[in-house]
Design a protein around this motif. Structure first.
Motif, PDB file in Angstrom:
ATOM      1  N   THR A 380       0.813  -1.213   0.000  1.00 51.39           N
ATOM      2  CA  THR A 380       0.000   0.000   0.000  1.00 51.39           C
ATOM      3  C   THR A 380       0.846   1.262   0.000  1.00 51.39           C
ATOM      4  OG1 THR A 380      -1.630  -1.250   1.276  1.00 51.39           O
ATOM      5  CG2 THR A 380      -1.945   1.130   1.133  1.00 51.39           C
ATOM      6  N   HIS A 381       1.884   1.316   0.828  1.00 49.87           N
ATOM      7  CA  HIS A 381       2.714   2.530   0.789  1.00 49.87           C
ATOM      8  C   HIS A 381       3.526   2.591  -0.503  1.00 49.87           C
ATOM      9  CE1 HIS A 381       6.364   0.329   1.915  1.00 49.87           C
ATOM     10  NE2 HIS A 381       5.907   0.029   3.105  1.00 49.87           N
ATOM     11  N   GLY A 382       3.711   1.438  -1.165  1.00 49.85           N
ATOM     12  CA  GLY A 382       4.191   1.429  -2.540  1.00 49.85           C
ATOM     13  C   GLY A 382       5.656   1.736  -2.737  1.00 49.85           C
ATOM     14  N   ILE A 383       6.481   1.609  -1.705  1.00 43.64           N
ATOM     15  CA  ILE A 383       7.906   1.899  -1.859  1.00 43.64           C
ATOM     16  C   ILE A 383       8.569   0.791  -2.671  1.00 43.64           C
ATOM     17  CG2 ILE A 383      10.095   1.995  -0.588  1.00 43.64           C
ATOM     18  CD1 ILE A 383       8.638   3.567   1.566  1.00 43.64           C
ATOM     19  N   ILE A 384       9.242   1.169  -3.733  1.00 47.10           N
ATOM     20  CA  ILE A 384       9.933   0.218  -4.599  1.00 47.10           C
ATOM     21  C   ILE A 384      11.412   0.585  -4.715  1.00 47.10           C
ATOM     22  CG2 ILE A 384      10.076  -0.764  -6.920  1.00 47.10           C
ATOM     23  CD1 ILE A 384       7.094  -0.216  -7.247  1.00 47.10           C
ATOM     24  N   HIS A 385      11.682   1.805  -5.157  1.00 47.55           N
ATOM     25  CA  HIS A 385      13.058   2.240  -5.376  1.00 47.55           C
ATOM     26  C   HIS A 385      13.704   2.669  -4.052  1.00 47.55           C
ATOM     27  CE1 HIS A 385      10.996   2.873  -9.258  1.00 47.55           C
ATOM     28  NE2 HIS A 385      12.154   2.481  -9.782  1.00 47.55           N
ATOM     29  N   GLU A 744      -7.842  -4.687  -4.277  1.00 52.30           N
ATOM     30  CA  GLU A 744      -8.711  -3.591  -4.698  1.00 52.30           C
ATOM     31  C   GLU A 744      -8.858  -2.562  -3.584  1.00 52.30           C
ATOM     32  OE1 GLU A 744      -9.982  -2.771  -7.546  1.00 52.30           O
ATOM     33  OE2 GLU A 744      -9.110  -4.489  -8.560  1.00 52.30           O
ATOM     34  N   ALA A 745      -8.968  -3.042  -2.341  1.00 56.86           N
ATOM     35  CA  ALA A 745      -9.071  -2.114  -1.214  1.00 56.86           C
ATOM     36  C   ALA A 745      -7.794  -1.293  -1.080  1.00 56.86           C
ATOM     37  CB  ALA A 745      -9.335  -2.892   0.073  1.00 56.86           C
ATOM     38  N   GLN A 746      -6.651  -1.927  -1.301  1.00 55.53           N
ATOM     39  CA  GLN A 746      -5.384  -1.207  -1.163  1.00 55.53           C
ATOM     40  C   GLN A 746      -5.248  -0.125  -2.227  1.00 55.53           C
ATOM     41  OE1 GLN A 746      -4.046  -2.009   1.778  1.00 55.53           O
ATOM     42  NE2 GLN A 746      -5.762  -3.441   1.623  1.00 55.53           N
ATOM     43  N   ARG A 747      -5.792  -0.345  -3.399  1.00 57.47           N
ATOM     44  CA  ARG A 747      -5.728   0.682  -4.446  1.00 57.47           C
ATOM     45  C   ARG A 747      -6.533   1.916  -4.030  1.00 57.47           C
ATOM     46  NH1 ARG A 747      -6.444  -4.065  -8.019  1.00 57.47           N
ATOM     47  NH2 ARG A 747      -4.386  -4.592  -8.832  1.00 57.47           N
ATOM     48  N   VAL A 748      -7.680   1.684  -3.374  1.00 55.01           N
ATOM     49  CA  VAL A 748      -8.478   2.804  -2.887  1.00 55.01           C
ATOM     50  C   VAL A 748      -7.703   3.569  -1.817  1.00 55.01           C
ATOM     51  CG1 VAL A 748     -10.597   3.448  -1.677  1.00 55.01           C
ATOM     52  CG2 VAL A 748     -10.652   1.648  -3.416  1.00 55.01           C
ATOM     53  N   ILE A 749      -7.116   2.831  -0.879  1.00 59.72           N
ATOM     54  CA  ILE A 749      -6.370   3.463   0.215  1.00 59.72           C
ATOM     55  C   ILE A 749      -5.137   4.181  -0.331  1.00 59.72           C
ATOM     56  CG2 ILE A 749      -5.068   2.999   2.326  1.00 59.72           C
ATOM     57  CD1 ILE A 749      -6.968   0.573   2.750  1.00 59.72           C
ATOM     58  N   LYS A 764     -17.788   7.870   4.131  1.00 62.11           N
ATOM     59  CA  LYS A 764     -18.493   6.608   3.921  1.00 62.11           C
ATOM     60  C   LYS A 764     -17.542   5.529   3.411  1.00 62.11           C
ATOM     61  CE  LYS A 764     -23.144   8.455   3.115  1.00 62.11           C
ATOM     62  NZ  LYS A 764     -24.297   8.537   2.175  1.00 62.11           N
ATOM     63  N   THR A 765     -16.654   5.904   2.486  1.00 60.02           N
ATOM     64  CA  THR A 765     -15.676   4.934   1.983  1.00 60.02           C
ATOM     65  C   THR A 765     -14.740   4.508   3.102  1.00 60.02           C
ATOM     66  OG1 THR A 765     -15.757   5.900  -0.227  1.00 60.02           O
ATOM     67  CG2 THR A 765     -13.840   4.545   0.313  1.00 60.02           C
ATOM     68  N   LEU A 766     -14.304   5.463   3.896  1.00 61.18           N
ATOM     69  CA  LEU A 766     -13.421   5.165   5.020  1.00 61.18           C
ATOM     70  C   LEU A 766     -14.104   4.204   5.985  1.00 61.18           C
ATOM     71  CD1 LEU A 766     -10.655   5.974   6.312  1.00 61.18           C
ATOM     72  CD2 LEU A 766     -11.914   7.723   7.564  1.00 61.18           C
ATOM     73  N   GLU A 767     -15.336   4.473   6.316  1.00 64.71           N
ATOM     74  CA  GLU A 767     -16.083   3.621   7.238  1.00 64.71           C
ATOM     75  C   GLU A 767     -16.290   2.228   6.646  1.00 64.71           C
ATOM     76  OE1 GLU A 767     -17.919   2.870  10.861  1.00 64.71           O
ATOM     77  OE2 GLU A 767     -16.765   4.594  10.179  1.00 64.71           O
ATOM     78  N   ARG A 768     -16.538   2.180   5.341  1.00 70.82           N
ATOM     79  CA  ARG A 768     -16.773   0.888   4.701  1.00 70.82           C
ATOM     80  C   ARG A 768     -15.509   0.031   4.736  1.00 70.82           C
ATOM     81  NH1 ARG A 768     -20.197  -2.289   4.877  1.00 70.82           N
ATOM     82  NH2 ARG A 768     -20.595  -3.712   3.154  1.00 70.82           N
ATOM     83  N   LEU A 769     -14.381   0.631   4.428  1.00 70.71           N
ATOM     84  CA  LEU A 769     -13.111  -0.105   4.469  1.00 70.71           C
ATOM     85  C   LEU A 769     -12.801  -0.591   5.876  1.00 70.71           C
ATOM     86  CD1 LEU A 769     -10.999   2.182   2.131  1.00 70.71           C
ATOM     87  CD2 LEU A 769     -11.707  -0.163   1.637  1.00 70.71           C
ATOM     88  N   ARG A 770     -13.135   0.239   6.863  1.00 70.59           N
ATOM     89  CA  ARG A 770     -12.887  -0.171   8.239  1.00 70.59           C
ATOM     90  C   ARG A 770     -13.795  -1.347   8.624  1.00 70.59           C
ATOM     91  NH1 ARG A 770     -13.307   4.441  10.510  1.00 70.59           N
ATOM     92  NH2 ARG A 770     -11.085   4.852  10.784  1.00 70.59           N
ATOM     93  N   SER A 771     -15.056  -1.294   8.228  1.00 69.44           N
ATOM     94  CA  SER A 771     -15.989  -2.357   8.603  1.00 69.44           C
ATOM     95  C   SER A 771     -15.623  -3.686   7.962  1.00 69.44           C
ATOM     96  CB  SER A 771     -17.419  -1.961   8.202  1.00 69.44           C
ATOM     97  OG  SER A 771     -17.581  -1.991   6.790  1.00 69.44           O
ATOM     98  N   LEU A 772     -14.954  -3.629   6.800  1.00 74.08           N
ATOM     99  CA  LEU A 772     -14.539  -4.846   6.118  1.00 74.08           C
ATOM    100  C   LEU A 772     -13.181  -5.352   6.586  1.00 74.08           C
ATOM    101  CD1 LEU A 772     -15.735  -3.790   2.581  1.00 74.08           C
ATOM    102  CD2 LEU A 772     -16.685  -5.656   3.943  1.00 74.08           C
ATOM    103  N   GLY A 773     -12.555  -4.631   7.512  1.00 76.51           N
ATOM    104  CA  GLY A 773     -11.291  -5.084   8.077  1.00 76.51           C
ATOM    105  C   GLY A 773     -10.064  -4.606   7.350  1.00 76.51           C
TER     106      GLY A 773
END
Length: 780
Positions: A380-385, A744-749, A764-773
């Motif tokens: 999610t934080h996406g560090i590569i280089h 898919e959730a990580q792409r949103v975050i 609402k999106t934040l709450e939904r992601l939290r409710s899904l773990g």
């Protein structure tokens, strides 16, 4: 960030974005709130804009942002520290001689010191070329070219660089486009930028020889005046510095018109720390003046981390987070290893909560420590280089604790745990890799640095014992090349074998280096005529010796806390960032796979008040759980967007329900084609696990001849030796579906993190992601 089209095609039977899912919802937990009446020091730099009255010189001033870097006087092979990527290299009369061998010569700058290009403005090269039309340099993905001047005479070439993003990038030089022509380089210089102090006074994060502080700068002569209530038993802490070799600056502190401190500073390369007893003014509103005087015009004075605290008892536990770089859990006696490599940790573990199954989020330090400090998956934080930094929308543990009233410090022996990853956010005192190196010697420390870390941490703790502190200490023993100090080497190794082992280790590695280690296979040993069983035994013996040395150093650090009288009021957290491989799956080093030997880490927490009932926890946990757990334990707020989950229920002996998946990942290494012999370095991989199963998924696995999906039974095969994916297709399908939803959730975050969480993600999106773990936090 790359999209994983291979995995998307796996779910072609009707997959839709996770935020629209409705099954299995839970009410979002409320982050723990800070306890009332908890002491917070007064930070003069934080209150600068709204509370300070300033008088300062109107004459503008500037200072170099870093020290110049210079490579010259190439008088022997030992002076050629640049890596030769193409062609041949030698030396002659102080020059670095380069010549192509059917292709253009290319050299790469040493990895240490790491060059943070946002602080530099140009690269200069003095060179003689016998032939060729063009000289080129490359910094990361940016190329700069010039025509070669008159041949067979020394010419100065200057390349202006314009890189504003933070982080380090490799510097490559192609001195000529001739395929077999000689060039002689007299010197290479990297020229720093100048920081302009455009305002009479302001705030900056400023470093001196890799020691960074939050500062209030003033163009002297100047005064900064505050009117503040002074607590009982008050103590004033601050540091002082100047920017360049200039006229000395006298720093004075006045309280109600009385001078309580004065000192003149003339050394621009170091900080001078001070402490002033303000207890005579306790309980009063006081006019406090920070004054600087100098003979020169607009000479800049720096007040570093000015802080008003008290020696009175405080209702706030300290936090020590100690990270052991490259320590695999199953090589510690804390986790049942046959050798007694961690006698102190084993003893401490008897009075701690020990997590027996902690999974790191990436098998490399840069990505793993970023996950530890932000509570974000590596994916999610996406560090590569090597030059990537944490997203601007993320919050670090140091930031959160600083906001809660802690003085924060970071002493890191690995540069990837500091500024070039963005992990200086929220840190008041940052002691980088270069500082640690000044406190160690090869003769005494050999390949370790934990004693050097202590030499920096001890005096800092002495100065800051009276205020709530957060100290992050990061030591790199037992990281390769496995050279434990005398007194520890002979515990498990035969010192008489060391010279031969060192030669073999160096020669076998060649250019096959990755993540700071050296990639060696059994086949490479056999090809070189080295007994492979003897070689790997010697490597393990010395690796274990470094673990033992680190354990001893950690014990000294804990004893120091006890000596200072603050141990019982300190939450001690010990973790590792990843493990190390010794041919369990064919290779040495780390960073290249997601097998257990690289992803299983150390994790324990100790404090007799906060954790009164010691226990060992078998449930799988993650390194990203550390941040919310620490914040929960000390009563500090947990950020809105974290992906780890507080483990406080385990501390309280309550039931714990894992809301999201336990995941680890790695991206393809950008340099794999050039430096890697491990096929998996060239592709992405993800791993999902629970108490029973672990599934490894590799994107583009066919390109490197590996299995796309591997499944292991963790109950009977913790070493992951037998892939049983073909025998359990339903479990594979179930876990792959879970991975797809998680991605898919990580792409949103991730999208929200690049813009800043509050602005980018609706409630609402934040709450939904939290409710899904998919977003963690507290269980309360």
């Amino acid at each position: 960030m790359r999209e994983n089209s291979t995995l998307r095609s796996y779910f072609s039977s009707g997959f839709f974005i996770v935020v629209m899912l409705t099954a299995g919802c839970r009410n979002a937990s409320v982050p723990a709130q800070p306890a009332t009446k908890k002491f917070k020091p007064y930070r003069f730099d934080d209150e600068f804009q709204k509370s300070a009255s300033i008088q300062a010189s109107s004459v503008s001033s500037s200072a170099l942002m870093a020290d110049p870097l210079v490579w010259h006087n190439f008088l022997s092979e030992n002076d050629i520290t640049w890596e030769i990527l193409r062609g041949r290299a030698g030396y002659r009369q102080g020059d670095l001689i380069l010549k192509g061998e059917g292709s253009t010569p290319v050299i790469m700058a040493p990895k240490h010191p790491l060059i943070e290009w946002s602080r530099y403005q140009a690269v200069e090269i003095r060179m003689l070329a016998e032939a060729g039309k063009e000289i080129k340099i490359k910094i990361g993905n940016d190329e700069y070219r010039q025509k070669i001047g008159p041949l067979r005479q020394y010419i100065d070439y200057r390349f202006e660089v314009h890189i504003d993003e933070p982080g380090s990038r490799p510097l490559l030089i192609m001195p000529t486009d001739g395929l077999s022509d000689l060039v002689a380089i007299k010197w290479i210089k990297v020229i720093p930028r100048k920081a302009n102090f455009t305002e009479p006074a302001g705030r900056q994060f400023i470093g001196k020889r890799e020691e960074y502080r939050n500062t209030l700068y003033v163009r002297s002569p100047a005064t900064i005046t505050y009117e503040i209530p002074v607590p009982v038993q008050a103590q004033l802490h601050f540091g002082m510095g100047i920017t360049e070799k200039q006229d000395p600056v006298t720093f004075r502190v006045m309280a109600e018109g009385h001078e309580v401190y004065a000192k003149t500073i003339a050394d621009p390369d170091s900080w001078e720390d001070a402490e002033v007893d303000l207890s005579p003014f306790g309980g009063k509103n006081v006019k406090l003046v920070f004054a600087t005087d100098t003979k020169g015009a607009a000479t800049v004075g720096l007040w570093a981390n000015p802080l008003l605290t008290t020696k009175a008892p405080k209702n706030r536990p300290n936090v020590l987070l100690y990270l052991i770089d490259t320590e695999r859990a199953d090589h510690t006696s804390l986790y049942g290893y046959a050798r007694d490599t961690t006698p102190f940790l084993k003893k401490l573990g008897e009075h701690s909560i020990v997590f027996e199954d902690c999974q790191v989020q990436a098998p490399r330090t840069k990505q793993s420590t970023a996950s530890l400090m932000t509570s974000l998956y590596s994916y999610t934080h996406g560090i590569i280089h090597d030059y990537d930094t944490i997203p601007k929308g993320s919050t670090t543990l140091a930031q959160q604790l600083r906001s809660a009233g802690y003085v924060t410090a970071s002493v890191v022996a690995n540069p990837f745990a500091g500024r070039i990853t963005g992990l200086d956010r929220g840190v008041d005192y940052l002691e980088e890799w270069g500082v640690v190196q000044r406190f160690r010697t090869d003769a005494h420390d050999r390949g370790t640095d934990s004693e050097a870390v202590n030499k920096i941490a001890f005096p800092w703790l002495e100065k800051h014992r009276d205020e709530p502190f957060f100290l992050y200490a990061h030591a790199t023993d037992p990281h390769a090349p496995y050279r434990p100090p005398a007194g520890f080497e002979e515990k498990f190794a035969n010192p008489k074998e060391t010279p031969e082992f060192d030669r073999n280790y160096k020669n076998l590695g060649g250019k096959n280096k990755y993540a700071g280690g050296t990639v060696i296979s059994r086949a490479a040993c056999q090809k070189a005529g080295v007994d492979p069983d003897r070689f790997i035994r010697r490597a393990i013996d010395r690796y274990d010796g470094e673990i033992l040395h680190n354990d001893w150093s950690l014990e000294q650090l804990i004893n120091k806390l006890r000596e200072l009288g603050v141990l019982d009021n300190t939450l001690v957290v010990v973790v590792s960032d990843h493990g190390e491989e010794f041919w369990e799956h064919g290779w040495t080093s780390h960073g290249h796979s997601l097998y257990e030997e690289l992803t299983s880490g150390v994790f324990l927490m100790w404090n007799p008040k906060l954790i009164p009932s010691p226990r060992r926890v078998r449930d799988p946990v993650q390194l990203i759980d550390v941040m919310p757990t620490v914040l929960d334990l000390v009563g500090a707020p947990i950020p809105e967007l974290v992906e780890g989950q507080s483990l406080l229920p385990f501390v309280k002996g309550q039931d714990f329900q894992r809301r999201g998946p336990v995941m680890t990942s790695r991206f393809a290494d950008p340099e794999a084609k050039e430096i890697g012999v491990v096929p998996e370095n060239r592709i992405d991989a993800l791993a999902l696990l629970d108490a029973n199963w672990k599934l490894i998924y590799r994107d583009k696995a066919k390109e490197v001849g590996l299995s796309k999906v591997e499944l292991y039974d963790r109950r009977t095969d913790r070493g992951e030796t037998k892939n049983i994916a073909g025998q359990h297709p339903q479990d594979v399908d179930r876990m792959m579906t879970e991975i797809g939803k998680w991605m898919e959730a990580q792409r949103v975050i991730r999208s929200s993190l690049t813009q800043g969480t509050k602005a980018a993600m609706d409630p609402k999106t934040l709450e939904r992601l939290r409710s899904l773990g998919y977003i963690g936090g507290s269980n309360q």
